[in-house]
Write a protein that holds these residues in place. Structure first.
Motif, mmCIF file in Angstrom:
data_model
loop_
_atom_site.group_PDB
_atom_site.id
_atom_site.type_symbol
_atom_site.label_atom_id
_atom_site.label_comp_id
_atom_site.label_asym_id
_atom_site.label_seq_id
_atom_site.Cartn_x
_atom_site.Cartn_y
_atom_site.Cartn_z
ATOM 1 N N ILE A 87 0.849 -1.191 0.000
ATOM 2 C CA ILE A 87 0.000 0.000 0.000
ATOM 3 C C ILE A 87 0.884 1.239 0.000
ATOM 4 C CG2 ILE A 87 -0.198 0.064 2.530
ATOM 5 C CD1 ILE A 87 -3.132 0.971 2.148
ATOM 6 N N MET A 88 0.384 2.313 -0.584
ATOM 7 C CA MET A 88 1.117 3.575 -0.582
ATOM 8 C C MET A 88 0.132 4.727 -0.692
ATOM 9 S SD MET A 88 2.728 4.035 -4.413
ATOM 10 C CE MET A 88 3.131 5.739 -4.079
ATOM 11 N N PRO A 89 0.482 5.910 -0.157
ATOM 12 C CA PRO A 89 -0.372 7.087 -0.320
ATOM 13 C C PRO A 89 -0.313 7.586 -1.764
ATOM 14 C CG PRO A 89 1.150 7.332 1.532
ATOM 15 C CD PRO A 89 1.620 6.173 0.727
ATOM 16 N N THR A 125 10.271 4.206 -2.172
ATOM 17 C CA THR A 125 10.470 4.523 -0.749
ATOM 18 C C THR A 125 9.158 4.741 -0.005
ATOM 19 O OG1 THR A 125 10.729 6.873 -1.255
ATOM 20 C CG2 THR A 125 12.728 5.534 -1.163
ATOM 21 N N HIS A 126 8.067 4.897 -0.725
ATOM 22 C CA HIS A 126 6.770 5.161 -0.088
ATOM 23 C C HIS A 126 5.861 3.929 -0.058
ATOM 24 C CE1 HIS A 126 7.991 9.321 -0.250
ATOM 25 N NE2 HIS A 126 8.073 9.281 -1.562
ATOM 26 N N ILE A 127 6.363 2.831 -0.599
ATOM 27 C CA ILE A 127 5.570 1.601 -0.649
ATOM 28 C C ILE A 127 5.814 0.774 0.611
ATOM 29 C CG2 ILE A 127 5.266 -0.606 -1.854
ATOM 30 C CD1 ILE A 127 6.056 0.849 -4.443
ATOM 31 N N VAL A 128 4.743 0.341 1.244
ATOM 32 C CA VAL A 128 4.838 -0.542 2.412
ATOM 33 C C VAL A 128 4.391 -1.933 1.968
ATOM 34 C CG1 VAL A 128 4.160 -0.949 4.793
ATOM 35 C CG2 VAL A 128 4.255 1.383 3.898
ATOM 36 N N GLU A 129 5.302 -2.903 2.038
ATOM 37 C CA GLU A 129 5.009 -4.258 1.589
ATOM 38 C C GLU A 129 4.720 -5.178 2.777
ATOM 39 O OE1 GLU A 129 7.771 -5.912 -1.217
ATOM 40 O OE2 GLU A 129 8.236 -3.942 -2.068
ATOM 41 N N TYR A 130 3.824 -6.136 2.556
ATOM 42 C CA TYR A 130 3.423 -7.095 3.587
ATOM 43 C C TYR A 130 3.441 -8.502 2.997
ATOM 44 C CZ TYR A 130 1.399 -2.859 5.671
ATOM 45 O OH TYR A 130 1.195 -1.591 6.175
ATOM 46 N N GLU A 131 4.082 -9.433 3.694
ATOM 47 C CA GLU A 131 3.964 -10.846 3.348
ATOM 48 C C GLU A 131 2.757 -11.391 4.104
ATOM 49 O OE1 GLU A 131 7.511 -13.165 3.845
ATOM 50 O OE2 GLU A 131 8.783 -11.427 3.439
ATOM 51 N N ILE A 132 1.778 -11.880 3.379
ATOM 52 C CA ILE A 132 0.539 -12.300 4.035
ATOM 53 C C ILE A 132 0.791 -13.407 5.054
ATOM 54 C CG2 ILE A 132 -1.771 -13.247 3.654
ATOM 55 C CD1 ILE A 132 -1.342 -10.335 2.742
ATOM 56 N N ALA A 133 1.761 -14.279 4.797
ATOM 57 C CA ALA A 133 2.051 -15.362 5.742
ATOM 58 C C ALA A 133 2.488 -14.830 7.096
ATOM 59 C CB ALA A 133 3.130 -16.287 5.173
ATOM 60 N N HIS A 134 3.124 -13.662 7.125
ATOM 61 C CA HIS A 134 3.611 -13.080 8.381
ATOM 62 C C HIS A 134 2.805 -11.847 8.803
ATOM 63 C CE1 HIS A 134 7.137 -15.634 8.329
ATOM 64 N NE2 HIS A 134 7.401 -15.251 7.096
ATOM 65 N N ASP A 135 2.320 -11.079 7.839
ATOM 66 C CA ASP A 135 1.809 -9.739 8.113
ATOM 67 C C ASP A 135 0.332 -9.569 7.783
ATOM 68 O OD1 ASP A 135 4.497 -8.997 8.691
ATOM 69 O OD2 ASP A 135 4.862 -8.684 6.557
#
Length: 542
Positions: A87-89, A125-135
């Motif tokens: 996700i990112m603004p 630099t503004h992108i927040v990444e998530y691994e669904i298995a952990h996050d």
């Protein structure tokens, strides 16, 4: 069903979209050229794992087109597939839309690697990444916060998640520093979390974090460390909030000596539970007992072995660890990971069991007084007493027959003499089930700790095996939640069968009609959901 489980079952891109829509609780949305469109967030979805920057390039094509038409654009952009999300603004990408040096394709499907490479230096630099298995939980919260408050709220660092946050920090940040001494990871970690990105929240720490422009520089003694890559650093601190709340800081610092990168080999034992499966168990405990369970519950693991089940615990002052072999006690006491825990030698199936099957701690004097008092207070329902959680992976051995006169040379799970314990003498009427060591543990636990919660790794014989019918008739605990994992995830287990990590409330008399679980493969990845029917010999494999 969890998002991770739903994605494991997804076969098409539409399945992926629907899984996220349900998990995020989206109400007012549409599916058009933009895969999922709400007023606040636009989503680009893929059925297969795809680099987030490519998906963001496609989303920005649609944002640019909408902006040119004078249409409303969302505050946030999100990309999703079956393994990860980001996700990112939107505002961070707006300057790109008018950049004449960027050649935009004629369609969203034409937005591929070439466009992604052009936008990456500006938006990465503004992108927040998530691994669904952990996050999974962090991503769902981030999207809901973005919708509600138009901002991303990061996950706080607390006593409950300290160990898991540290392990992720080592993986995402520490591994990029080229640290010479692994023991230094802990002090570097605290220098990082006790800093808000501009100022130190705590002074006089053994290590310091400084910034050279925007680049973090870690200093410990005469050593100076810089990151080989800053991507993990940015992404980690986009997920977590720093510094921790004031009320937690000193306690977290006290735990410093117990934080070392986990060496899998240190936790090898006779009934070893792999640490990636332990991680899943702790995620399950948070989901079932609540985010503050480590503070609210006292934990007793009476089959601790060398302590792998407690390797992810962050509040070891609340933990009692006992095991049969004194050698294992020595190993655990020498491991700084267990600083603060109460560790003692104890034979749970024989010690303190009278000839009448009653429990008398005076017989051995081994049970620590604080644990004795906690058990007494819990049984009496004393106000303010911490509830007890039994967290165990007991041995799965069984005897060939009640008299233990036969042993099998072909099956290591069948062992001569294993059923002849003091606690087994009071298990009349259970028949075949009384030969199982883990059932003997359950028999004593129910008698000794009738108000406890139980979280146990074991085979599923007690849930649905035909010759355990009498045991199930007496087993009336309320089933809370759990997962199953392939037995090949565990060293030394032959065959092809599931191991369950099931959580029960012993205080509630509520026999389960169905045991619903998430199914993991040996790597710990969700592959399905499975239901087991306790009142029959049938397992429904969903």
């Amino acid at each position: 069903m969890s998002l991770l489980a739903a994605l494991a079952r997804a076969k098409t891109e539409e399945d992926v979209k629907d899984a996220y829509i349900k998990a995020l609780g989206l109400k007012a949305y549409s599916k058009n050229l933009v895969d999922i469109q709400t007023q606040e967030v636009w989503f680009e979805a893929k059925a297969v794992s795809t680099p987030p920057i490519i998906m963001f390039a496609q989303l920005l094509f649609y944002i640019r087109a909408a902006k040119k038409r004078g249409e409303a654009i969302p505050a946030f952009l999100a990309v999703i597939d079956r393994e990860k999300a980001a996700i990112m603004p939107t505002e961070k990408a707006l300057p790109l839309l008018d950049d004449r040096d960027i050649v935009w394709p004629k369609s969203g499907s034409g937005a591929g690697k070439e466009l992604a490479a052009k936008i990456a230096p500006y938006v990465q630099t503004h992108i927040v990444e998530y691994e669904i298995a952990h996050d999974e939980a962090a991503f769902i919260k981030a999207v809901k916060d973005a919708i509600r408050e138009r901002r991303i709220i990061r996950t706080p660092i607390t006593p409950d998640n300290l160990r898991q946050v540290f392990d992720r920090w080592v993986d995402m940040i520490g591994s990029e520093l080229g640290v010479k001494n692994q023991a230094d990871y802990a002090v570097l970690f605290f220098a990082d979390i006790m800093h808000d990105g501009r100022n130190e929240a705590m002074h006089n720490l053994p290590a310091r974090l400084l910034f050279n422009g925007d680049k973090p520089v870690f200093i410990i003694g005469s050593e100076q460390y810089e990151l080989a890559s800053e991507r993990g650093y940015r992404n980690f601190w986009a997920i977590y909030h720093r510094p921790p709340e004031q009320q937690h800081r000193h306690y977290l610092l006290e735990r410093r000596d117990s934080l070392l990168p986990v060496d899998e080999q240190k936790f090898k034992g006779a009934y070893y539970t792999p640490l990636h499966i332990v991680d899943k168990a702790y995620d399950q405990l948070v989901a079932t007992l609540g985010p503050n369970w480590q503070d609210r519950y006292l934990v007793w693991d009476m089959c601790a072995g060398v302590g792998n089940l407690e390797a992810k615990h962050s509040n070891l002052r609340n933990v009692f660890m006992s095991t049969l072999d004194q050698a294992d006690v020595t190993i655990m006491k020498s491991n700084p990971a267990f600083a603060g825990a109460t560790i003692f030698q104890y034979d749970y199936l024989n010690d303190d069991v009278t000839d009448f099957g009653e429990i008398d701690y005076a017989l051995s004097g081994k049970v620590p007084q604080p644990l004795r008092q906690a058990i007494t207070d819990a049984r009496a329902g004393k106000k303010g007493t911490k509830p007890i959680l039994v967290l165990i992976n007991p041995p799965y051995a069984e005897a060939m027959n009640v008299d233990n006169t036969t042993e099998s040379g072909s099956n290591s799970e069948l062992k001569k003499g294993v059923a002849n314990t003091r606690i087994s003498h009071g298990m009349d009427g259970l028949g075949y089930a009384s030969r199982e060591l883990f059932v003997q543990f359950l028999h004593r636990i129910v008698a000794e700790l009738p108000n406890a919660a139980l979280a146990m790794f074991s085979t599923l014989k007690y849930v649905n095996a035909p010759n355990f019918a009498e045991f199930r008739r007496r087993w009336t605990a309320r089933y809370l939640d759990g997962f199953i994992v392939h037995n090949r995830a565990f060293d030394g287990l032959k065959g092809d069968f599931p191991i369950g990590f099931l959580i029960w409330d012993l205080a509630k008399n509520q026999p389960a009609e169905s045991i619903q679980t998430i199914a993991l493969d040996r790597a710990g990845d969700v592959i399905d959901e499975k239901a087991f029917l306790p009142r029959s010999a049938t397992a429904a494999f969903g």
